[in-house]
Design a protein around this motif. Sequence first.
Motif, PDB file in Angstrom:
ATOM      1  N   GLU A 255      67.606  28.428  18.914  1.00  0.00           N
ATOM      2  CA  GLU A 255      68.958  28.846  18.537  1.00  0.00           C
ATOM      3  C   GLU A 255      68.917  29.601  17.211  1.00  0.00           C
ATOM      4  N   PRO A 256      69.931  30.439  16.942  1.00  0.00           N
ATOM      5  CA  PRO A 256      69.957  31.188  15.678  1.00  0.00           C
ATOM      6  C   PRO A 256      69.800  30.277  14.468  1.00  0.00           C
ATOM      7  N   GLN A 257      68.948  30.687  13.557  1.00  0.00           N
ATOM      8  CA  GLN A 257      68.694  29.940  12.335  1.00  0.00           C
ATOM      9  C   GLN A 257      69.147  30.759  11.135  1.00  0.00           C
ATOM     10  N   VAL A 258      69.714  30.096  10.143  1.00  0.00           N
ATOM     11  CA  VAL A 258      70.185  30.795   8.955  1.00  0.00           C
ATOM     12  C   VAL A 258      69.015  31.388   8.179  1.00  0.00           C
ATOM     13  N   GLU A 259      67.914  30.650   8.117  1.00  0.00           N
ATOM     14  CA  GLU A 259      66.815  31.055   7.245  1.00  0.00           C
ATOM     15  C   GLU A 259      65.683  31.772   7.974  1.00  0.00           C
ATOM     16  N   VAL A 260      65.738  31.856   9.289  1.00  0.00           N
ATOM     17  CA  VAL A 260      64.636  32.472  10.028  1.00  0.00           C
ATOM     18  C   VAL A 260      65.171  33.112  11.302  1.00  0.00           C
ATOM     19  N   ASP A 261      64.621  34.273  11.654  1.00  0.00           N
ATOM     20  CA  ASP A 261      65.038  34.983  12.859  1.00  0.00           C
ATOM     21  C   ASP A 261      64.398  34.348  14.095  1.00  0.00           C
ATOM     22  N   THR A 262      65.231  33.962  15.043  1.00  0.00           N
ATOM     23  CA  THR A 262      64.755  33.480  16.336  1.00  0.00           C
ATOM     24  C   THR A 262      65.528  34.204  17.416  1.00  0.00           C
ATOM     25  N   LYS A 263      64.936  34.322  18.601  1.00  0.00           N
ATOM     26  CA  LYS A 263      65.651  34.956  19.703  1.00  0.00           C
ATOM     27  C   LYS A 263      65.037  34.508  21.023  1.00  0.00           C
ATOM     28  N   LEU A 264      65.912  34.244  21.964  1.00  0.00           N
ATOM     29  CA  LEU A 264      65.499  33.793  23.280  1.00  0.00           C
ATOM     30  C   LEU A 264      66.569  34.218  24.274  1.00  0.00           C
ATOM     31  N   TYR A 265      66.170  34.797  25.408  1.00  0.00           N
ATOM     32  CA  TYR A 265      67.122  35.354  26.356  1.00  0.00           C
ATOM     33  C   TYR A 265      67.380  34.457  27.557  1.00  0.00           C
ATOM     34  N   LEU A 266      66.883  33.255  27.561  1.00  0.00           N
ATOM     35  CA  LEU A 266      66.815  32.458  28.776  1.00  0.00           C
ATOM     36  C   LEU A 266      67.859  31.342  28.806  1.00  0.00           C
ATOM     37  N   PRO A 267      68.572  31.190  29.937  1.00  0.00           N
ATOM     38  CA  PRO A 267      69.604  30.154  30.057  1.00  0.00           C
ATOM     39  C   PRO A 267      69.004  28.812  30.471  1.00  0.00           C
ATOM     40  N   GLY A 268      69.802  27.782  30.366  1.00  0.00           N
ATOM     41  CA  GLY A 268      69.411  26.480  30.878  1.00  0.00           C
ATOM     42  C   GLY A 268      68.472  25.689  30.008  1.00  0.00           C
ATOM     43  N   LEU A 269      68.226  26.142  28.790  1.00  0.00           N
ATOM     44  CA  LEU A 269      67.305  25.437  27.899  1.00  0.00           C
ATOM     45  C   LEU A 269      68.075  24.702  26.811  1.00  0.00           C
ATOM     46  N   ALA A 270      67.626  23.495  26.478  1.00  0.00           N
ATOM     47  CA  ALA A 270      68.205  22.772  25.353  1.00  0.00           C
ATOM     48  C   ALA A 270      67.872  23.525  24.069  1.00  0.00           C
ATOM     49  N   PRO A 271      68.738  23.437  23.060  1.00  0.00           N
ATOM     50  CA  PRO A 271      68.476  24.178  21.807  1.00  0.00           C
ATOM     51  C   PRO A 271      67.231  23.701  21.073  1.00  0.00           C
ATOM     52  N   LYS A 272      66.793  22.473  21.360  1.00  0.00           N
ATOM     53  CA  LYS A 272      65.565  21.952  20.778  1.00  0.00           C
ATOM     54  C   LYS A 272      64.703  21.404  21.907  1.00  0.00           C
ATOM     55  N   LEU A 273      63.461  21.843  21.939  1.00  0.00           N
ATOM     56  CA  LEU A 273      62.544  21.421  22.982  1.00  0.00           C
ATOM     57  C   LEU A 273      61.389  20.643  22.370  1.00  0.00           C
ATOM     58  N   ASP A 274      61.003  19.560  22.998  1.00  0.00           N
ATOM     59  CA  ASP A 274      59.875  18.785  22.515  1.00  0.00           C
ATOM     60  C   ASP A 274      58.597  19.619  22.657  1.00  0.00           C
ATOM     61  N   VAL A 275      57.721  19.571  21.639  1.00  0.00           N
ATOM     62  CA  VAL A 275      56.490  20.364  21.710  1.00  0.00           C
ATOM     63  C   VAL A 275      55.598  19.926  22.862  1.00  0.00           C
ATOM     64  N   ALA A 276      55.797  18.711  23.357  1.00  0.00           N
ATOM     65  CA  ALA A 276      54.947  18.211  24.437  1.00  0.00           C
ATOM     66  C   ALA A 276      55.102  19.015  25.714  1.00  0.00           C
ATOM     67  N   ASP A 277      56.307  19.555  25.967  1.00  0.00           N
ATOM     68  CA  ASP A 277      56.512  20.330  27.190  1.00  0.00           C
ATOM     69  C   ASP A 277      57.429  21.528  26.980  1.00  0.00           C
ATOM     70  N   GLY A 278      57.719  21.856  25.716  1.00  0.00           N
ATOM     71  CA  GLY A 278      58.669  22.928  25.427  1.00  0.00           C
ATOM     72  C   GLY A 278      58.217  24.294  25.928  1.00  0.00           C
ATOM     73  N   LEU A 279      56.936  24.634  25.708  1.00  0.00           N
ATOM     74  CA  LEU A 279      56.448  25.935  26.165  1.00  0.00           C
ATOM     75  C   LEU A 279      56.525  26.048  27.683  1.00  0.00           C
ATOM     76  N   LEU A 280      56.201  24.963  28.380  1.00  0.00           N
ATOM     77  CA  LEU A 280      56.259  24.993  29.842  1.00  0.00           C
ATOM     78  C   LEU A 280      57.692  25.222  30.312  1.00  0.00           C
ATOM     79  N   LYS A 281      58.661  24.621  29.653  1.00  0.00           N
ATOM     80  CA  LYS A 281      60.061  24.828  30.027  1.00  0.00           C
ATOM     81  C   LYS A 281      60.478  26.284  29.793  1.00  0.00           C
ATOM     82  N   ILE A 282      59.998  26.873  28.694  1.00  0.00           N
ATOM     83  CA  ILE A 282      60.303  28.282  28.431  1.00  0.00           C
ATOM     84  C   ILE A 282      59.688  29.166  29.516  1.00  0.00           C
ATOM     85  N   PHE A 283      58.449  28.885  29.889  1.00  0.00           N
ATOM     86  CA  PHE A 283      57.782  29.676  30.926  1.00  0.00           C
ATOM     87  C   PHE A 283      58.457  29.481  32.285  1.00  0.00           C
ATOM     88  N   ASP A 284      58.886  28.248  32.581  1.00  0.00           N
ATOM     89  CA  ASP A 284      59.589  28.006  33.840  1.00  0.00           C
ATOM     90  C   ASP A 284      60.895  28.788  33.902  1.00  0.00           C
TER      91      ASP A 284
END
Length: 309
Positions: A255-284
Amino acid sequence: MAIMRPGHIQPVKLLGMGYPGTGKTGSLAALANSGRFKLRILDYDGNHQLLYTYIRPEFWPNVDIVTLEDDEKMGPEQMQTVGVPTALTRGMKMLDRWMYNDPEAPGGVVDLGPVSSWGTDAVLVVDNLTSLGTAAMHQVLFAAARVGQRPQKSDWGTVQGNIEGFIRLAMSGKLKCNVIVFSHLKMVGPPRPEVKEDAEIREWKVEAAEHIPFRLCPNILGQALAPHAAGHFPLVVLYDREVVGPKVKRVIKWEPQVEVDTKLYLPGLAPKLDVADGLLKIFDAALGVGGTPAPQIAPAVATTEGTAK
């Protein structure tokens, strides 16, 4: 870009930023353990063998790690390279064809072919931009016959140009595979006045400091490229740590951060993803499980010789 077009799935091209210890490298294990992705890692840190402890043994053959480091020793002023530094140029050659010498491989060579021939079942990983910058500086100082000396002002511009060239190669449309580039973070603010500068320039910098905020950016050698590096990537996420009760949780934020630029175009994702499976969820979400990508939504944007297994 990770978007959907009729009959064509675009690969993931992602920049993952975070301080050391936030789980960037370990998060790759979820991709390997899914059994759907082959990891091809350019390791500029020299510490990726630990990744195998997070990956199930049956998927080890799907992981290839090439460590790219220049030999160094202590010089009169600072650490300096021994012999010809080649880590940067070897990495660039690997972006063209994944081939290197390995005495344990059949015929003594590992050859996975041109990277441009890989598909979305492959993930090219560059870890990380900070160490890549060190390799670029090694090459610049060697070419200028100033090994062991402190960099001059012109060296920084050359190094940043080489790093940006490396990024452009990794982001090239010729590469149909997924690409992940990791980077540490650093705080970048307004330009600082220097004593040797004209009074008018110093005055301008002082005034600019009142309007240009400090921001977290990829930790790249020099100041000029860091604030703009994320612009080369369609997807940018932040690796962070959060205290949850007595425990520290490592998360991936998009999600947008005040102190750092982030961007993601994908729906259905929680704003915070656990590192244990976060990348896999982004790829899915980007590629779809079974090759059906998710629909695109409006972006959320904040203002070799190596070792192989």
